[in-house]
Design a protein around this motif. Structure first.
Motif, short mmCIF file in Angstrom:
data_model
loop_
_atom_site.label_atom_id
_atom_site.label_comp_id
_atom_site.label_asym_id
_atom_site.label_seq_id
_atom_site.Cartn_x
_atom_site.Cartn_y
_atom_site.Cartn_z
N ILE A 42 0.84 -1.20 0.00
CA ILE A 42 0.00 0.00 0.00
C ILE A 42 0.87 1.25 0.00
N GLN A 43 0.38 2.29 -0.66
CA GLN A 43 1.05 3.58 -0.64
C GLN A 43 0.03 4.68 -0.38
N ALA A 44 0.41 5.62 0.49
CA ALA A 44 -0.43 6.78 0.79
C ALA A 44 0.49 7.98 0.98
N GLU A 45 -0.09 9.17 0.97
CA GLU A 45 0.73 10.36 1.12
C GLU A 45 -0.07 11.49 1.76
N ALA A 46 0.65 12.48 2.21
CA ALA A 46 0.06 13.72 2.72
C ALA A 46 0.97 14.85 2.30
N SER A 47 0.38 15.96 1.84
CA SER A 47 1.18 17.07 1.35
C SER A 47 0.57 18.39 1.80
N ARG A 48 1.42 19.43 1.78
CA ARG A 48 0.97 20.75 2.20
C ARG A 48 1.86 21.80 1.54
N GLU A 49 1.25 22.89 1.12
CA GLU A 49 1.99 24.02 0.58
C GLU A 49 2.15 25.07 1.68
N ILE A 50 3.39 25.48 1.92
CA ILE A 50 3.67 26.48 2.95
C ILE A 50 4.54 27.58 2.36
N ASN A 72 4.64 4.14 2.49
CA ASN A 72 4.46 2.91 1.71
C ASN A 72 4.90 1.72 2.55
N GLY A 73 4.17 0.64 2.44
CA GLY A 73 4.49 -0.54 3.23
C GLY A 73 3.62 -1.72 2.86
#
Length: 234
Positions: free
Chosen positions: A35-43, A228-229
C-alpha cells in the motif's frame, strides 16, 4: 562410528526445522498487500538566502589582495548593522590572467563572496542594495527554514500514517477480511519549491542609490510525506 551419529543428528534437525521455517514464511506472504499513501501541504517560504561577490583585477597581486580585503571588511561592517541577518564570508580566490600567447602574466584577478541568510526579507533586501554599490549578486533564493520544515514534516508524517491506515482498512473490507496486520511501513519526505527572485527590482533600486522598501514574493514550497508498506489481511 561417533562421527556417523553426529552427522545423522544434524541431518534430522535440519529436516525437522526446514518445514517449520517454510510454513512461517508462507504464512507471512499469504494475503499480503503493498500500500502507498501520502500527505502534502503548501507552505510559504520563510527564509531568504543570497550570495554576493566582488571581482577585481590588478597587475600587482599584493595590491589586489589589499583592495579585496578592504571591500570585504567594509561589507562585513555593513552587514553587522543588521542584527536580524546571518552572514558569512564565502569562497575567495586569486588567479593569474595571461596574455594572448599564454606566456606572460597580464594581470591578477581576485574574487570573494559573502553569503546572507534571513527571515526578514525587507532587511535582507535593504542590505543587498547597500552591498551592490561594490558587489554583484550571484543568487537570491527563498526556502523553508529548517525549524518550519521539521514542524510540518512531523505533522505530515502523522497525517500520512492515518491515510495509510484508512486505505488498509478499506482494502481489508473490499477483500471481505475483518482486520489486517501491519508488516512494515516506510515514511519518506520530499519537497518542491517555487521561488520567484525579485532580483531586477533590487538591482534597479540599487542603481538609483535608494534602499528599496518593498515586499518580496517569496513563493511557496510543497512538502510531501509518502507512506508505503505492506499489510497482511486476516
Amino acid at each position: 562410528m561417533r562421527y556417523f551419529y553426529t552427522t545423522l543428528a544434524l541431518a534430522l534437525t535440519t529436516a525437522i526445522s526446514a518445514p517449520a521455517f517454510a510454513q512461517d514464511n508462507n504464512a507471512l506472504n499469504y494475503n499480503v498487500l503493498n500500500i502507498q499513501a501520502e500527505a502534502s501541504r503548501e507552505i510559504s517560504n520563510d527564509e531568504m538566502t543570497a550570495v554576493l561577490y566582488i571581482e577585481k583585477s590588478n597587475k600587482q597581486p599584493a595590491q589586489l589582495a589589499s583592495e579585496i580585503n578592504q571591500l570585504m571588511t567594509q561589507a562585513i561592517n555593513t552587514a553587522k548593522k543588521y542584527s536580524q541577518i546571518k552572514f558569512e564570508t564565502g569562497s575567495q580566490s586569486t588567479y593569474p590572467v595571461y596574455d594572448n600567447d599564454n606566456r606572460k602574466v597580464k594581470e591578477w584577478r581576485g574574487r570573494a563572496e559573502i553569503r546572507l541568510e534571513s527571515k526578514d526579507f525587507k532587511a535582507a533586501s535593504q542590505l543587498i542594495s547597500e552591498l551592490q554599490q561594490n558587489f554583484q549578486t550571484q543568487s537570491i533564493n527563498f526556502n523553508v527554514s529548517d525549524s518550519q520544515r521539521k514542524k510540518v514534516e512531523n505533522e505530515l508524517m502523522v497525517e500520512a500514517s492515518k491515510n495509510f491506515q484508512q486505505r488498509a482498512q478499506s482494502l481489508a473490507q473490499a477483500w471481505n477480511k475483518s482486520s489486517y496486520q501491519l508488516i512494515n511501513i516506510n515514511l519518506n519526505t520530499n519537497s518542491y519549491s517555487n521561488r520567484p527572485v525579485p532580483l531586477m527590482a533590487i538591482m534597479k533600486a540599487a542603481s538609483a542609490d535608494v534602499i528599496p522598501e518593498q515586499e518580496v514574493a517569496s513563493g511557496e514550497s510543497q512538502i510531501t510525506v509518502n507512506a508505503n508498506g505492506s499489510i497482511q489481511l486476516k
